[in-house]
Design an enzyme around this catalytic site. Structure first.
Site, PDB file in Angstrom:
ATOM      1  N   ARG A  69       0.872  -1.222  -0.053  1.00  0.00           N
ATOM      2  CA  ARG A  69       0.045   0.073   0.038  1.00  0.00           C
ATOM      3  C   ARG A  69       0.833   1.299   0.020  1.00  0.00           C
ATOM      4  O   ARG A  69       0.677   2.219  -0.674  1.00  0.00           O
ATOM      5  CB  ARG A  69      -1.076  -0.016   1.179  1.00  0.00           C
ATOM      6  CG  ARG A  69      -1.971  -1.175   1.188  1.00  0.00           C
ATOM      7  CD  ARG A  69      -2.987  -0.774   2.264  1.00  0.00           C
ATOM      8  NE  ARG A  69      -4.214  -1.767   2.278  1.00  0.00           N
ATOM      9  CZ  ARG A  69      -5.056  -1.970   1.543  1.00  0.00           C
ATOM     10  NH1 ARG A  69      -5.608  -0.938   0.795  1.00  0.00           N
ATOM     11  NH2 ARG A  69      -5.981  -3.041   1.612  1.00  0.00           N
ATOM     12  N   ARG A  87      -9.580   2.865  -2.354  1.00  0.00           N
ATOM     13  CA  ARG A  87      -8.319   2.434  -1.675  1.00  0.00           C
ATOM     14  C   ARG A  87      -8.179   2.739  -0.102  1.00  0.00           C
ATOM     15  O   ARG A  87      -8.528   4.146   0.115  1.00  0.00           O
ATOM     16  CB  ARG A  87      -7.004   2.676  -2.605  1.00  0.00           C
ATOM     17  CG  ARG A  87      -6.973   2.546  -3.865  1.00  0.00           C
ATOM     18  CD  ARG A  87      -7.369   1.232  -4.185  1.00  0.00           C
ATOM     19  NE  ARG A  87      -6.454   0.142  -3.683  1.00  0.00           N
ATOM     20  CZ  ARG A  87      -6.796  -1.375  -3.502  1.00  0.00           C
ATOM     21  NH1 ARG A  87      -8.084  -1.613  -4.040  1.00  0.00           N
ATOM     22  NH2 ARG A  87      -5.772  -2.071  -2.871  1.00  0.00           N
ATOM     23  N   ILE A  88      -7.872   1.886   0.606  1.00  0.00           N
ATOM     24  CA  ILE A  88      -7.591   2.217   2.024  1.00  0.00           C
ATOM     25  C   ILE A  88      -5.994   3.001   1.818  1.00  0.00           C
ATOM     26  O   ILE A  88      -5.140   2.428   1.473  1.00  0.00           O
ATOM     27  CB  ILE A  88      -7.295   1.085   2.898  1.00  0.00           C
ATOM     28  CG1 ILE A  88      -8.643   0.352   2.981  1.00  0.00           C
ATOM     29  CG2 ILE A  88      -7.006   1.515   4.251  1.00  0.00           C
ATOM     30  CD1 ILE A  88      -9.829   0.835   3.814  1.00  0.00           C
ATOM     31  N   ASN A 131     -12.800  14.035   0.706  1.00  0.00           N
ATOM     32  CA  ASN A 131     -13.235  12.906   0.377  1.00  0.00           C
ATOM     33  C   ASN A 131     -14.943  13.038   0.436  1.00  0.00           C
ATOM     34  O   ASN A 131     -15.510  13.696   1.380  1.00  0.00           O
ATOM     35  CB  ASN A 131     -13.046  11.620   1.286  1.00  0.00           C
ATOM     36  CG  ASN A 131     -13.531  10.247   0.637  1.00  0.00           C
ATOM     37  OD1 ASN A 131     -13.556   9.982  -0.472  1.00  0.00           O
ATOM     38  ND2 ASN A 131     -14.128   9.687   1.621  1.00  0.00           N
ATOM     39  N   HIS A 142     -18.235  10.617   1.003  1.00  0.00           N
ATOM     40  CA  HIS A 142     -18.924   9.325   1.479  1.00  0.00           C
ATOM     41  C   HIS A 142     -20.344   9.326   1.204  1.00  0.00           C
ATOM     42  O   HIS A 142     -20.738  10.231   1.871  1.00  0.00           O
ATOM     43  CB  HIS A 142     -18.146   9.222   3.002  1.00  0.00           C
ATOM     44  CG  HIS A 142     -18.641   7.987   3.603  1.00  0.00           C
ATOM     45  ND1 HIS A 142     -18.027   6.587   3.031  1.00  0.00           N
ATOM     46  CD2 HIS A 142     -19.662   7.558   4.290  1.00  0.00           C
ATOM     47  CE1 HIS A 142     -18.495   5.699   3.774  1.00  0.00           C
ATOM     48  NE2 HIS A 142     -19.596   6.016   4.617  1.00  0.00           N
ATOM     49  N   GLU A 176     -24.794  14.161  -4.174  1.00  0.00           N
ATOM     50  CA  GLU A 176     -23.665  14.256  -4.121  1.00  0.00           C
ATOM     51  C   GLU A 176     -23.111  15.393  -5.256  1.00  0.00           C
ATOM     52  O   GLU A 176     -21.894  16.349  -4.649  1.00  0.00           O
ATOM     53  CB  GLU A 176     -22.830  12.988  -4.169  1.00  0.00           C
ATOM     54  CG  GLU A 176     -23.083  12.065  -3.203  1.00  0.00           C
ATOM     55  CD  GLU A 176     -22.473  10.591  -3.381  1.00  0.00           C
ATOM     56  OE1 GLU A 176     -21.397  10.735  -3.886  1.00  0.00           O
ATOM     57  OE2 GLU A 176     -22.963   9.470  -3.160  1.00  0.00           O
TER      58      GLU A 176
END
Ligand code: GRF
Length: 206
Positions: A68, A94-95, A110, A112, A177
């Site tokens: 990562r 992606r984390i 971000n 959500h 959104e």
């Protein structure tokens, strides 16, 4: 931060990215789209970005074999090469590690698809229906190392209607959104401190 260059991270269809780019191109958001970076070479958003005249890059997450940090460093390099000063994650699945979250702390947003802190993580719409809520929505927040937990910068509320499925609810939220994210990004670019102090709240039909 007027004249800011925004890097946008995607993994999929890129509809939020399109909303952000169009808002920059019309001047609603006082910034320019520097680059769209996708973690998936097949992401439909790549062609949409190109058709809007935005440079694109792919950092295929499979190429880093589960490393990562290496993936994040490659994404970071693309953002820096493009001269991005702020990053908007828009369906970036992606984390992230501190390689990215640390580099962009205070400069990374971000979106959500839930009213955080409810329903962090995946499958938010199905979980909202399962929980029986009658108001759902989406949140734009700052990215920190803890998933879906940074300061809330704006939320849009969306009604849950009788007969909703996860799909119908997701579609209703997604259209909102596209209203929320440009408004929050514009406010954040104009004055990050003010945007943190006074998050934007959007209610149905406003
Ligand atoms: C959106 O629902 C966003 O909130 C979530 O992933 C979805 C991305 O959709 N993080 P799109 O790629 O912007 O169309």
């Amino acid at each position: 931060m007027s004249g800011a260059a925004v890097g946008i991270l995607i993994s999929g269809s890129g509809s939020n990215m399109v909303a952000l780019v169009k808002a920059m191109q019309t001047g609603e958001v006082p910034a320019r789209p520097a680059i769209v970076v996708s973690s998936d070479p097949q992401a439909a958003g790549l062609a949409k970005a190109s058709s809007l005249g935005v440079p694109t890059a792919v950092v295929d997450h499979r190429a880093s074999g589960g490393d990562r940090e290496a993936f994040d460093a490659a994404v970071n390099a693309k953002l820096e090469e493009a001269g991005a000063g702020i990053v908007a994650c828009a369906g970036f699945m992606r984390i992230m590690t501190p390689v990215l979250t640390g580099a962009w702390a205070g400069r990374m947003l971000n979106i959500h698809p839930s009213l955080l802190p409810l329903f962090k993580g995946l499958d938010t719409h199905a979980r909202a229906l399962e929980a029986g809520v009658c108001v759902h929505g989406a949140t734009v927040h700052e990215v920190t190392q803890e998933l879906d937990s940074g300061a809330i910068l704006g939320q849009v509320a969306v009604p849950v209607l009788p007969g909703d499925t996860a799909g119908t609810l997701a579609a209703r939220v997604l259209t909102r959104e596209h209203v929320l994210y440009p408004r929050v990004l514009a406010a954040f670019i104009r004055d990050p401190e003010a945007a943190r102090r006074k998050p934007i709240a959007i209610f149905p039909d406003t």
